[in-house]
Design a protein around this motif. Sequence first.
Motif, PDB file in Angstrom:
ATOM      1  N   LEU A  48       0.815  -1.222   0.000  1.00 45.92           N
ATOM      2  CA  LEU A  48       0.000   0.000   0.000  1.00 45.92           C
ATOM      3  C   LEU A  48       0.847   1.271   0.000  1.00 45.92           C
ATOM      4  O   LEU A  48       0.473   2.259  -0.631  1.00 45.92           O
ATOM      5  CB  LEU A  48      -0.940   0.018   1.213  1.00 45.92           C
ATOM      6  CG  LEU A  48      -2.199  -0.822   1.118  1.00 45.92           C
ATOM      7  CD1 LEU A  48      -2.970  -0.778   2.428  1.00 45.92           C
ATOM      8  CD2 LEU A  48      -3.083  -0.346  -0.024  1.00 45.92           C
ATOM      9  N   GLN A  51       2.226   1.751  -3.533  1.00 40.93           N
ATOM     10  CA  GLN A  51       1.161   2.173  -4.453  1.00 40.93           C
ATOM     11  C   GLN A  51       0.875   3.672  -4.351  1.00 40.93           C
ATOM     12  O   GLN A  51       0.450   4.291  -5.318  1.00 40.93           O
ATOM     13  CB  GLN A  51      -0.133   1.402  -4.151  1.00 40.93           C
ATOM     14  CG  GLN A  51      -0.114  -0.045  -4.587  1.00 40.93           C
ATOM     15  CD  GLN A  51      -1.337  -0.794  -4.067  1.00 40.93           C
ATOM     16  OE1 GLN A  51      -2.407  -0.218  -3.926  1.00 40.93           O
ATOM     17  NE2 GLN A  51      -1.158  -2.080  -3.775  1.00 40.93           N
ATOM     18  N   GLN A  52       1.122   4.247  -3.168  1.00 40.55           N
ATOM     19  CA  GLN A  52       0.856   5.671  -2.970  1.00 40.55           C
ATOM     20  C   GLN A  52       2.127   6.518  -3.104  1.00 40.55           C
ATOM     21  O   GLN A  52       2.139   7.696  -2.755  1.00 40.55           O
ATOM     22  CB  GLN A  52       0.205   5.891  -1.595  1.00 40.55           C
ATOM     23  CG  GLN A  52      -1.129   5.149  -1.489  1.00 40.55           C
ATOM     24  CD  GLN A  52      -1.821   5.401  -0.168  1.00 40.55           C
ATOM     25  OE1 GLN A  52      -2.232   6.522   0.117  1.00 40.55           O
ATOM     26  NE2 GLN A  52      -1.951   4.366   0.631  1.00 40.55           N
ATOM     27  N   ALA A  54       4.779   6.225  -1.433  1.00 41.38           N
ATOM     28  CA  ALA A  54       5.342   6.498  -0.111  1.00 41.38           C
ATOM     29  C   ALA A  54       6.331   5.403   0.278  1.00 41.38           C
ATOM     30  O   ALA A  54       6.369   4.336  -0.333  1.00 41.38           O
ATOM     31  CB  ALA A  54       4.216   6.589   0.918  1.00 41.38           C
ATOM     32  N   GLN A  71       6.558  10.840   1.601  1.00 40.55           N
ATOM     33  CA  GLN A  71       5.378  10.886   0.731  1.00 40.55           C
ATOM     34  C   GLN A  71       5.600  11.912  -0.383  1.00 40.55           C
ATOM     35  O   GLN A  71       6.297  12.894  -0.177  1.00 40.55           O
ATOM     36  CB  GLN A  71       4.154  11.352   1.522  1.00 40.55           C
ATOM     37  CG  GLN A  71       3.753  10.469   2.660  1.00 40.55           C
ATOM     38  CD  GLN A  71       2.726  11.167   3.539  1.00 40.55           C
ATOM     39  OE1 GLN A  71       3.050  11.702   4.578  1.00 40.55           O
ATOM     40  NE2 GLN A  71       1.478  11.183   3.094  1.00 40.55           N
ATOM     41  N   LEU A 110      -3.194   7.878   5.170  1.00 39.69           N
ATOM     42  CA  LEU A 110      -3.015   7.066   3.954  1.00 39.69           C
ATOM     43  C   LEU A 110      -3.867   5.789   3.998  1.00 39.69           C
ATOM     44  O   LEU A 110      -3.824   4.974   3.080  1.00 39.69           O
ATOM     45  CB  LEU A 110      -1.543   6.669   3.784  1.00 39.69           C
ATOM     46  CG  LEU A 110      -0.542   7.784   3.484  1.00 39.69           C
ATOM     47  CD1 LEU A 110       0.879   7.232   3.484  1.00 39.69           C
ATOM     48  CD2 LEU A 110      -0.850   8.462   2.163  1.00 39.69           C
TER      49      LEU A 110
END
Length: 195
Positions: A48, A51-52, A54, A71, A110
């Motif tokens: 996760l 995917q962001q 980060a 981030q 997030l």
Amino acid sequence: MIIAQEIEIEFKNMLKKNEYQKVYQFLPFESVELIEQTNYYFETEDMLLKQQGAALRIRQKNGQWTLTLKQPHEEGLLETHDSLSEDGANLWIQNKMMETPEVSKQLRDLGITIEHLHYLGSLTTRRKEVEYNGATIVLDHSLYYDKEDYELEVEASSQENGKKVIREILNACNIPERQTDNKIKRFYNAKLQSE
């Protein structure tokens, strides 16, 4: 005392070993201390954070342990930090994560809780830093899995100055600009290849 949040503006370029030596000779790196630091990386099972865009790490440097969430940010990277004790850091590495004031809040934003996280592995960097033309110039030699790599990093207060300074160094040392992944991406790729 660490700053809880900051914007990091940096430019990176992978180097071959001989190019690392050229930059080492070009700037006064010989006169500065070698710093060894280890990054311990964390992620969720379904990636996760990645995917962001980060990344989450604990860095051990000069006897200090710092948990950092990176981030994407329009200016560069937003870094959120919490200090950890050595015992606290070791608990994280043993997958016994504890809430922290700043990073846990950012993770919740997030959609990630610390229960989702697990320890991935570590990357050790031998680093030298010098100041040059209003920027911090960093030479890194990193070791992870069975790999090692060399990297030039320029940390600047503005995008404009960072670009100018890294191009100046690369041109002076006759080194091509290369698309360069950050350390955690290189670490992920090496981890996938080792599985």
